[in-house]
Design a protein around this motif. Structure first.
Motif, PDB file in Angstrom:
ATOM      1  N   ASP A   1     110.802 124.144  -2.970  1.00 17.06           N
ATOM      2  CA  ASP A   1     111.489 122.958  -3.048  1.00 17.06           C
ATOM      3  C   ASP A   1     110.939 121.580  -3.805  1.00 17.06           C
ATOM      4  O   ASP A   1     109.898 121.001  -3.428  1.00 17.06           O
TER       5      ASP A   1
ATOM      6  N   GLY B   1     109.248 121.492  -6.298  1.00 18.21           N
ATOM      7  CA  GLY B   1     107.620 121.608  -6.815  1.00 18.21           C
ATOM      8  C   GLY B   1     106.894 121.928  -5.840  1.00 18.21           C
ATOM      9  O   GLY B   1     105.523 121.664  -5.744  1.00 18.21           O
ATOM     10  N   THR B   2     107.197 121.925  -4.595  1.00 14.63           N
ATOM     11  CA  THR B   2     106.593 122.456  -3.387  1.00 14.63           C
ATOM     12  C   THR B   2     107.053 123.755  -2.579  1.00 14.63           C
ATOM     13  O   THR B   2     108.283 124.082  -3.080  1.00 14.63           O
TER      14      THR B   2
ATOM     15  N   GLY C   1      96.404 124.122   1.315  1.00 10.98           N
ATOM     16  CA  GLY C   1      97.077 122.838   0.772  1.00 10.98           C
ATOM     17  C   GLY C   1      98.409 122.568   1.656  1.00 10.98           C
ATOM     18  O   GLY C   1      98.892 121.781   1.070  1.00 10.98           O
TER      19      GLY C   1
ATOM     20  N   LEU D   1     100.595 120.633   4.467  1.00 10.55           N
ATOM     21  CA  LEU D   1     100.558 119.695   5.500  1.00 10.55           C
ATOM     22  C   LEU D   1     101.757 119.727   6.301  1.00 10.55           C
ATOM     23  O   LEU D   1     102.874 120.089   5.635  1.00 10.55           O
TER      24      LEU D   1
ATOM     25  N   ASP E   1     105.117 118.304   7.262  1.00  9.56           N
ATOM     26  CA  ASP E   1     106.058 117.354   6.719  1.00  9.56           C
ATOM     27  C   ASP E   1     107.015 117.254   7.963  1.00  9.56           C
ATOM     28  O   ASP E   1     107.927 117.704   8.082  1.00  9.56           O
TER      29      ASP E   1
ATOM     30  N   ARG F   1     104.673 122.160   4.541  1.00 16.94           N
ATOM     31  CA  ARG F   1     104.870 121.904   2.993  1.00 16.94           C
ATOM     32  C   ARG F   1     103.380 122.036   2.293  1.00 16.94           C
ATOM     33  O   ARG F   1     102.340 121.266   2.292  1.00 16.94           O
ATOM     34  N   CYS F   2     103.495 122.710   0.946  1.00 11.64           N
ATOM     35  CA  CYS F   2     102.228 122.630   0.240  1.00 11.64           C
ATOM     36  C   CYS F   2     102.541 122.518  -1.310  1.00 11.64           C
ATOM     37  O   CYS F   2     103.526 123.013  -1.566  1.00 11.64           O
ATOM     38  N   PRO F   3     101.763 121.986  -2.103  1.00 17.83           N
ATOM     39  CA  PRO F   3     102.191 121.834  -3.341  1.00 17.83           C
ATOM     40  C   PRO F   3     102.437 123.517  -3.939  1.00 17.83           C
ATOM     41  O   PRO F   3     101.541 124.413  -3.460  1.00 17.83           O
TER      42      PRO F   3
ATOM     43  N   GLU G   1     100.433 116.403 -11.536  1.00 16.77           N
ATOM     44  CA  GLU G   1     101.271 117.019 -10.767  1.00 16.77           C
ATOM     45  C   GLU G   1     102.157 117.923 -11.186  1.00 16.77           C
ATOM     46  O   GLU G   1     102.825 119.016 -10.988  1.00 16.77           O
TER      47      GLU G   1
ATOM     48  N   ASP H   1     100.577 120.979 -10.668  1.00 19.07           N
ATOM     49  CA  ASP H   1     100.731 121.226  -9.164  1.00 19.07           C
ATOM     50  C   ASP H   1     102.020 121.713  -8.718  1.00 19.07           C
ATOM     51  O   ASP H   1     101.874 122.385  -7.720  1.00 19.07           O
ATOM     52  N   MET H   2     103.116 121.430  -9.265  1.00 18.25           N
ATOM     53  CA  MET H   2     104.308 121.934  -9.119  1.00 18.25           C
ATOM     54  C   MET H   2     104.918 123.333  -9.514  1.00 18.25           C
ATOM     55  O   MET H   2     105.945 123.660  -9.405  1.00 18.25           O
TER      56      MET H   2
ATOM     57  N   ARG I   1      88.561 118.897 -11.519  1.00 19.23           N
ATOM     58  CA  ARG I   1      89.936 118.923 -11.223  1.00 19.23           C
ATOM     59  C   ARG I   1      90.655 119.888 -11.963  1.00 19.23           C
ATOM     60  O   ARG I   1      91.542 120.676 -11.347  1.00 19.23           O
TER      61      ARG I   1
END
Lengths: 455, 385
Positions: free
Chosen positions: A6, A8-9, A30, A32, A34, A41-43, A199, A202-203, A224
């Protein structure tokens, strides 16, 4: 439970529609809760780890995340690699096809990436920093692998099994493209890690990741980057390739003086700046430059100090002495192919006007840039002047002389610039001139640059 | 967007107080506009240099930067050259490679291009951003208008730092929902009285992202279409959480024409229908239809002027992602609206089984035929069933 991509997640949808995270999904990598959609949901980059964790815990799930198209054809041509490129590729493969290769400018990072793509045989997305590199990468991929390369950026929006995107376009489109690739290649990876556009990485769900850079950042940004792309898997310095794969070179540092008028102005401006910095340091002894700039921008005195600092930079970027020396060096090496590196576009245009040297800047369009590089390659243009466009990645034709008039991005930029004149040729010995103004901050910067080159 | 460090605002007890421009700023705004206008026909770099220097009167620094950013969007630039600059550069720089001196190269290139050396030098970089000549807008905006434009920029720049936005709106909610979804935002609508939109990016549970911050900021441009609105944004500014409130009456909307349609497709359909079926009215913003926990905002209400009981909701599903089509169809199936005409882009390849049972479907390619819509509704253009 269903896993869906969804924007990028990854969303973990539970048919029971829980109002709080189910017990068996505690501490997912990763993830959390929502509350907006009552789901975890996670990245997207956590997708492989998430799948592994679900399997490990024996949770029943269907994985609807992947939008990856068909694999690349098995009949892709073999990519010829130099021994150190093969070593880098093997190191990357042994690291689970995740990690960053740190190789000097001009050592053939694009070919290494293409070999990694061919070896992995999964759809790949290559992120490159500029529009110029977008075209260069796409063409190299098509030439080497004989498959069409998609392009995202510079007006193109064509997605293929191997697609090249500028950082900007990758960032804008990753929320809907992020699940379509198995391998993510990031050229000039040092641009990531500091927050800006991280990001985009990340996505993306791609489990295989290859970072390429000549100068990997250290500290938090480096850590990072390790998270986003994987650790450094292979590293070579310029001096390890000089001789066979990179041309040997000499660096000549020319120390110059400001004129009395320039010196007076420089000293006066420095005093304004130093006074404000000293007062700031009393209260914020460990603050960074960015923090200083942020806080200073809120007061009239702070803004005057920053303006003074900028003016100082402009004075040292191209004072009279540098102007004369650039003229002399261009005259002296007028039969050689020369690249002049400056700090900013106005200086590039000033040199261009005065010495009739072709400027290559972000303002010059793609076609004209390509034409200029082609004329330079053919010897119809003898010199180019650039602020930043030639710093990274661009496949610059063979040049013999580099004149570093000034820089704005520190040691990393200098290493990249020197690499521009190191393309090997029988009997070639490249010359790099560094112009440094005495009694200014440039002396310290030049020392740091030389240290970075030797490191 | 304005960089965070240059946005005029302060935070007081967790509330963002934007430094909007007002009547007190009009005197210096007038001077600023006159100063910028003095540079028409001169290179952009000269204007930019001038704007770095102080004005002849005192100006609030950050407000001035916002006003300059707003004004520079109006004062455009254009190149002026005797020969195309690209051609001039190639000819001259190649000539230099084979010439002994600068003058020799200039003369040779000028002769080739049929201009004098001075003209060639003037043309050399005429297309570069700094060398282009400043062109004034057709109508010079008044200082209050510039203040409103600057204020909108300030509001957008603040929303750029928002994690989550709630909008209580009256009228024209649909364009907001549509624009939010187009920008990839999560949008939930609840209705108890006025519809309340909850907008945020999918990433907001992890951290603030530039991508969705920008999307939230862009929604400001669509708020003037609402009759009334109250917006509350949870922002992260200077590293601290703070709440930004905007509402109807805030001085952030310049007098710009509001776009009547969300897309060219809709605009063309409305125009074609007016011509083809003059007895039928196409109304924008029909009443929203509540469906299990959310609300559907149909695109249009198609109603016969003399027989208003003959009305149909029209939903256009054009250039959207496959995922969106699936979700939307699911929602429409659940709503099962009896008088719905669904216009579906042929390229979406939707199976008949995916479509709502009650829907009358019109498939289109690039243009919606209004007669096909009326046929699907089971009426003639004159209104006879």
């Amino acid at each position: 439970m269903r896993l869906v991509f969804d924007r990028g997640t990854i969303v973990l949808l539970d048919a029971n529609q829980p109002v709080a995270p189910p017990a068996e999904t505690q501490d997912f990598p990763g993830a959390l809760w929502d509350a907006r959609i009552a789901a975890l949901r996670c990245p997207a980059r956590f997708h492989p780890a998430l799948v592994a964790e679900l399997r490990h815990r024996g949770v029943q799930f269907t994985d609807e995340v992947s939008g990856i198209g068909p694999a690349l054809p098995r009949s892709l041509p073999a990519v010829a690699l130099r021994p150190y490129q093969e070593a880098a590729l093997a190191a990357w493969e042994f690291s689970g096809r995740r990690g960053t290769a740190v190789l000097p400018t001009g050592s053939g990072k694009t070919h290494l990436a293409i070999a990694a793509i061919a070896g992995s045989a999964v759809p790949a997305l290559c992120l490159v920093p500029t529009r110029v590199l977008l075209d260069q990468w796409a063409r190299t991929i098509e030439d080497v692998l004989h498959v069409p390369a998609g392009r995202l950026g510079d007006g193109d929006r064509r997605v293929e099994r191997i697609t090249v995107a500028t950082f900007e376009s990758g960032w804008r489109h990753m929320h809907h493209l992020g699940n379509q690739f198995g391998l993510l290649v990031v050229d000039e990876a040092h641009h990531f890690g500091a927050g800006l556009r991280d990001e985009a990485l990340d996505m993306c769900t791609a489990p295989l990741r290859l970072g390429l850079t000549a100068t990997k950042p250290r500290g938090p940004a480096g850590l990072r980057l390790d998270e986003l792309l994987g650790p450094t898997v292979y590293e070579l310095r310029i001096d390890e390739l000089v001789g066979e794969y990179l041309a040997p070179f000499d660096t000549i540092v020319l120390h110059l003086d400001l004129t009395p008028a320039e010196r007076d102005e420089y000293d006066a401006l420095t005093a304004i700046f130093r006074d404000v910095v000293a007062r700031f340091r009393r209260f914020h002894p460990n603050a960074t430059w960015d923090e200083f700039a942020k806080i200073a921008g809120r007061t009239e005195a702070g803004r005057r100090a920053i303006a003074a600092w900028h003016r100082c930079r402009r004075i040292t970027a191209f004072p009279s002495a540098k102007r004369q020396v650039v003229g002399a060096l261009l005259k002296r090496h007028r039969t050689a192919r020369t690249i002049v590196f400056v700090a900013d576009n106005p200086t590039a245009y000033a040199i261009s006007r005065e010495h009739l040297v072709m400027p290559l800047t972000c303002d010059i369009g793609r076609k004209e840039r390509e034409k200029a590089l082609s004329l330079f390659r053919e010897g119809k243009l003898r010199a180019l002047v650039s602020a930043q466009v030639l710093n990274e990645g661009l496949d610059v034709p063979d040049a013999d002389v580099g004149i570093v008039v000034a820089g704005s991005k520190g040691e990393r930029e200098h290493v990249q610039r020197v690499g521009r004149v190191l393309r090997p040729r029988t009997g070639k010995r490249a010359l790099v001139f560094e112009l440094v103004v005495r009694g200014t901050n440039e002396i310290k910067q030049a020392r740091k640059r030389r240290d970075a080159l030797a490191a | 967007m304005l960089p965070e460090a240059t946005i005029p605002f302060r935070v007081d007890q967790g509330r963002v107080l934007p430094g909007f421009l007002d009547a007190r700023d009009v005197p210096w705004l007038r001077i600023l506009i006159e100063e910028i206008d003095r540079f028409r026909g001169r290179p952009v770099r000269e204007l930019r240099q001038r704007l770095r220097e102080p004005l002849p009167c005192a100006t609030p620094h950050f407000k001035r930067r916002a006003a300059v950013a707003a004004l520079l969007r109006l004062w455009r630039s254009e190149p002026e050259a005797l020969v195309p600059p690209e051609k001039a550069r190639e000819c001259l720089f190649c000539a230099r490679a084979g010439s002994a001196s600068r003058k020799e190269a200039l003369d040779a290139a000028a002769a080739t291009l049929g201009v004098d050396a001075a003209g060639l030098e003037r043309s050399l970089f005429a297309d570069l951003p700094g060398e282009r000549l400043v062109r004034a807008p057709d109508v010079i905006p008044s200082p209050p208008e510039v203040a409103l434009r600057a204020n909108q920029l300030i509001a957008r720049s603040l929303l750029f730092h928002a994690r989550r936005v709630r909008i209580k709106a009256e009228g024209a909610v649909r364009p907001l929902v549509r624009q939010a979804k187009l920008r990839g935002l999560l949008c939930s609508v609840t209705q108890s009285g006025q519809p309340v939109l909850e907008l945020s990016g999918p990433f907001s549970v992890f951290r603030h992202t530039l991508l969705y911050g920008r999307a939230l900021g862009e929604l400001v441009g669509f708020l003037p279409q609402c009759a009334r609105f109250e917006l509350r944004a949870d922002c992260v500014l200077r590293g601290e959480e703070a709440i930004l409130d905007l509402q109807t009456g805030d001085p952030i909307f310049p007098a710009e024409a509001v776009k009547p349609y969300d897309s060219k497709l809709e605009e063309r359909f409305a125009r074609d229908l007016r011509k083809a079926a003059p007895d039928w009215d196409l109304l924008r913003e029909p009443e929203p239809v509540p469906v299990a926990g959310t609300i559907i905002f149909p695109d249009f209400l198609l109603r016969h002027r003399l027989r208003p009981e003959m009305s149909f909701l029209v939903e256009i599903m054009g250039f959207w992602s496959a995922d969106y089509v699936t979700r939307k169809l699911d929602l429409l199936c659940r709503a099962n609206i009896a008088n719905l005409v669904l216009c579906l882009d042929e390229t979406r390849n939707c199976d008949a089984g995916d479509l709502p049972m009650a829907a009358r479907v019109v498939r289109f390619r690039r243009r919606i035929d209004p007669m096909a819509v009326l046929d699907a509704a089971g009426v003639s253009r004159g209104g006879a069933p």
